[in-house]
Design a protein around this motif. Structure first.
Motif, PDB file in Angstrom:
ATOM      1  N   ASN B 130       0.986   7.359 -10.337  1.00 27.80           N
ATOM      2  CA  ASN B 130      -0.190   6.503 -10.184  1.00 27.80           C
ATOM      3  C   ASN B 130      -0.773   6.096 -11.523  1.00 27.80           C
ATOM      4  N   GLU B 133       1.421   3.630 -13.378  1.00 29.91           N
ATOM      5  CA  GLU B 133       1.306   2.289 -12.792  1.00 29.91           C
ATOM      6  C   GLU B 133       0.004   1.615 -13.171  1.00 29.91           C
ATOM      7  N   LEU B 165      -9.442   3.429  -9.668  1.00 35.44           N
ATOM      8  CA  LEU B 165      -8.354   3.187  -8.705  1.00 35.44           C
ATOM      9  C   LEU B 165      -7.331   4.320  -8.685  1.00 35.44           C
ATOM     10  N   GLY B 168      -6.155   5.538  -5.352  1.00 38.86           N
ATOM     11  CA  GLY B 168      -5.722   4.538  -4.381  1.00 38.86           C
ATOM     12  C   GLY B 168      -6.760   4.246  -3.304  1.00 38.86           C
ATOM     13  N   GLN B 170      -9.449   2.208  -0.725  1.00 32.77           N
ATOM     14  CA  GLN B 170      -9.378   0.971   0.062  1.00 32.77           C
ATOM     15  C   GLN B 170     -10.365  -0.055  -0.473  1.00 32.77           C
ATOM     16  N   LEU B 196      -5.004  -6.860  -9.215  1.00 37.29           N
ATOM     17  CA  LEU B 196      -5.102  -5.553  -8.558  1.00 37.29           C
ATOM     18  C   LEU B 196      -5.431  -5.706  -7.076  1.00 37.29           C
ATOM     19  N   ARG B 199      -2.214  -6.750  -5.299  1.00 37.04           N
ATOM     20  CA  ARG B 199      -1.193  -5.702  -5.266  1.00 37.04           C
ATOM     21  C   ARG B 199      -1.599  -4.524  -4.400  1.00 37.04           C
ATOM     22  N   ARG B 200      -2.861  -4.160  -4.457  1.00 40.74           N
ATOM     23  CA  ARG B 200      -3.303  -2.924  -3.806  1.00 40.74           C
ATOM     24  C   ARG B 200      -4.076  -3.173  -2.521  1.00 40.74           C
ATOM     25  N   LEU B 202      -6.940  -4.524  -1.884  1.00 38.51           N
ATOM     26  CA  LEU B 202      -8.288  -3.967  -2.022  1.00 38.51           C
ATOM     27  C   LEU B 202      -9.344  -4.880  -1.426  1.00 38.51           C
TER      28      LEU B 202
END
Lengths: 370, 347
Positions: B130, B133, B165, B168, B170, B196, B199-200, B202
């Motif tokens: 994590n 990344e 982040l 991880g 939400q 971000l 990709r995540r 969010l």
């Protein structure tokens, strides 16, 4: 537990990144140990005593001989002859000489006639250390003069034989216990209290509070880190101080173990106390302002500098609740008396108990929110 | 009750797809009411902006949503969890970047991230991956061993974003993330946030002082003033609510008292404000048409135009329209200059 140890890890990483912090926390106790240890507790040497001799008889000569003997042997004082008492008193008052001995006229005749002979001692009683030393020395001299030349058939004088349990303890050794406790206190205040409030003010704690860490984990993490810092500081000062004071006892494994236990207990107590005091403080100036006041309030009544038995009642009351008292008592037992676990078990119990109780009180007061 | 049912019950009062639901939330400090019954919903995957001047209550609002301060009244549900009753579950679902830069300056970039990963109990196996990344995403990989105190302001802010982040989350809360950054760093942060978010997957709730930031980043914007929500919509829709879409500023060589009424008669003009030295501010529903006709009128009347400018409605205008003041008026006043209000901007 991971979260609690994350707080400990963070605190310790910061601590080791700032060696200046560790140095500062030991500077005050070390300076105090070296300066006070050498300044106090030494014997008076080469004081100046004026001698006004109005007698000049055979018995006065004995006093002069005794003075010469003191001047060349224990060297507590040397003498200066004066013609008149008035000048000698004035010189004591202005500090030119430290005291004056007056041998009155007819002194020798009175001694031989057993007619209440007396000699006078003028001292500057604003300096109690000097005046006390001179009084003690003169009293010994007078006692020697009073000793009969021919022993009576029945000796009626009762002598007190003092048995000293330990070798002569220099003041620096006496002071070492207080200095080690003080090093831990300073480490707790600077490395714990001040950093804690500074972190709060800078918003670092806000970062912690948005994570799932619990109140207890945060409190225990901060206190565990504070305790480790204080323990490191205490061990370092015990080592340096022992070497400076010429104490080798701490290198004995059992004594080292007792010392370690007492240092841990003291650190727990100091941290609990500090955390309780700081738990609701927001202003970074507060711990800085409290530092000196607490130092005076806790360190001096602890018996680190002078014995508690000489304190007034109110000061004794402070000493009873003061964790410093138990730390200093325990450390003295270890450094100076080799009293074993028995001598420190009450100190250990009090210090651990004090730390746990203060933490138990502080934890619910700790705000998990801003 | 199962967790899923409980979540449904918690969010029942909010529309489907709501990930942050705020219902009549209030925060009082003694007699002072910092937040006065604010309600809004944020949809999953949305970037939601809270705009407001200093002291408007937006930081208080974000602090209630992130469990930093208790809610006095009302209800807020974040990721299906009530912020008052299930603070711990909320904390696990969110990442927060506070207003102040709170990374430890004595620790390295990597250490800062590791400590926070441990605070969130990220398993060791995931932790390193994590962090690697995230460092890549915020372009700090080559600085991972650098002490935070050696980083620039922009780099520190990127570190803070990575820190928020690291577990991880939400939902990502950012309280004025670009305050104090230079324009280049600000743009870099915006681009990074957009990347971000994609990709995540969010949902982002952001408070800001900067209108251009809100305009560029946010899907929807809520304007907060004096603890109240005064407007809420997409940036485009908010701009459309302001009377007139453009401001035409014109300065004539000769001052003439009749020009005020002549300008008011031009088509599309909603209001005209006269200033010294022949300067007029004309609010128009159709900026280009008004400008053309104004130039033609001046030519017909023999009037010489010294200066002419046309501005479209911005979020600044929206803010002034709804609050009656500039967003950062305190700061502007401190420098001895006050932006003049646009004509007809009072609601």
């Amino acid at each position: 537990m991971t979260r609690m140890f994350a707080i400990v890890e963070r605190e310790m990483r910061k601590f080791f990144r700032s060696p200046a912090l560790m140095m500062v926390s030991m500077m005050l106790p070390l300076v105090q140990l070296v300066v006070l240890g050498n300044a106090f507790g030494g014997k008076i040497r080469n004081a100046k005593i004026g001698v006004v001799d109005y007698d000049h008889g055979s018995q006065a000569l004995k006093i002069h001989e005794a003075f010469q003997s003191i001047a060349v042997n224990i060297r507590t004082f040397t003498t200066v002859d004066y013609d008149n008492e008035q000048q000698a008193r004035e010189d004591v008052r202005t500090g030119k000489i430290d005291g004056a001995v007056i041998i009155p006229s007819q002194y020798s005749r009175r001694v031989l006639a057993d007619d209440s002979p007396a000699i006078g001692l003028v001292v500057d009683n604003t300096d109690q250390t000097m005046s006390g030393a001179l009084e003690q020395e003169m009293q010994s001299l007078v006692d020697a003069l009073n000793a009969p030349q021919i022993q009576p058939l029945v000796v009626q004088s009762i002598a007190l034989k003092i048995v000293e349990l330990y070798p002569y303890v220099e003041y620096m050794k006496y002071l070492l216990s207080g200095s080690v406790a003080l090093a831990m206190y300073v480490a707790v205040m600077i490395g714990g209290g001040m950093l804690y409030i500074d972190d709060k003010a800078r918003g670092i704690h806000e970062g912690f509070l948005v994570t799932p860490i619990t109140r207890l984990e945060l409190v225990l993490g901060l206190n565990l880190a504070g305790t480790i810092k204080a323990v490191l500081s205490g061990i370092t000062l015990a080592l340096i101080g022992s070497l400076a004071a010429g104490l080798g006892v701490i290198f004995h494994p059992m004594i080292a173990l007792q010392l370690f236990a007492l240092i841990v207990a003291t650190s727990v107590a100091f941290n609990g106390m500090m955390f309780l005091m700081m738990v609701r403080v927001e202003d970074p100036l507060v711990p800085r302002a409290m530092f000196g006041v607490l130092n005076t309030l806790l360190f001096f009544p602890s018996g680190a500098i002078s014995p508690i038995s000489g304190f007034p009642k109110w000061l004794k009351a402070i000493a009873i609740c003061d964790p410093f008292t138990y730390a200093v008592h325990g450390l003295k037992a270890i450094f100076l008396k080799d009293g074993g676990w028995v001598a420190i078990r009450f100190d250990l119990a009090f210090l651990f108990g004090f730390g746990i109780v203060t933490l138990l009180v502080a934890t619910p007061l700790f705000k998990r929110t801003l | 009750m199962t967790a899923a049912l409980k979540d449904q019950a918690e969010t029942a009062a909010f529309p489907p797809g709501t990930i942050i639901g705020v219902d009549n939330i209030v925060k009082r400090y003694g007699d002072f009411e910092a937040v006065k019954g604010v309600s809004f919903n944020v949809g999953d995957g949305e970037i939601f902006g809270l705009l407001g001047p200093n002291g408007a209550g937006k930081s208080t609002l974000i602090r209630m949503l992130t469990t930093l301060i208790p809610v006095t009244a009302g209800r807020a549900v974040v990721a299906g969890h009530d912020v008052s009753k299930e603070s711990d579950a909320v904390r696990r679902a969110i990442g927060v970047i506070p207003q102040a830069m709170t990374s430890d300056i004595d620790l390295t970039v990597e250490e800062n991230l590791t400590i926070y990963a441990k605070l969130y109990e990220v398993p060791k196996a995931h932790r390193e991956k994590n962090i690697a990344e995230l460092l890549e995403a915020v372009d700090l990989t080559k600085w991972r061993k650098a002490q935070t105190k050696t980083l620039s302001g922009g780099m520190r802010r990127r570190l803070e974003i990575a820190r928020g982040l690291v577990h991880g989350p939400q939902i990502f809360f950012l309280d004025e993330p670009t305050t104090g950054l230079d324009p280049v760093s600000r743009v870099a942060v915006w681009e990074m946030l957009n990347r971000l978010k994609e990709r995540r997957k969010l949902t982002i709730l952001i408070t800001t002082h900067y209108m251009d930031e809100a305009d560029r980043l946010c899907d929807r914007i809520a304007i907060v003033d004096h603890g109240k929500l005064v407007a809420l919509d997409t940036p485009l829709a908010l701009k459309a609510t302001v009377p007139g879409s453009s401001v035409v500023e014109v300065q004539f060589e000769r001052e003439d008292a009749e020009w005020q009424s002549k300008l008011e008669q031009l088509p599309g003009v909603t209001s005209v404000e006269s200033h010294a030295n022949g300067l007029y501010r004309v609010l128009s529903a159709n900026g280009s048409q008004t400008t053309t006709q104004l130039v033609e009128l001046a030519a017909r009347e023999g009037q010489v135009i010294k200066g002419l400018s046309v501005q479209n409605t911005t979020l600044d205008d929206v803010f002034v329209y709804y609050t009656g003041r500039q967003l950062r008026d305190e700061q502007v006043k401190a420098h001895g200059f006050v932006m003049p209000q646009r004509p007809g901007m009072q609601p």
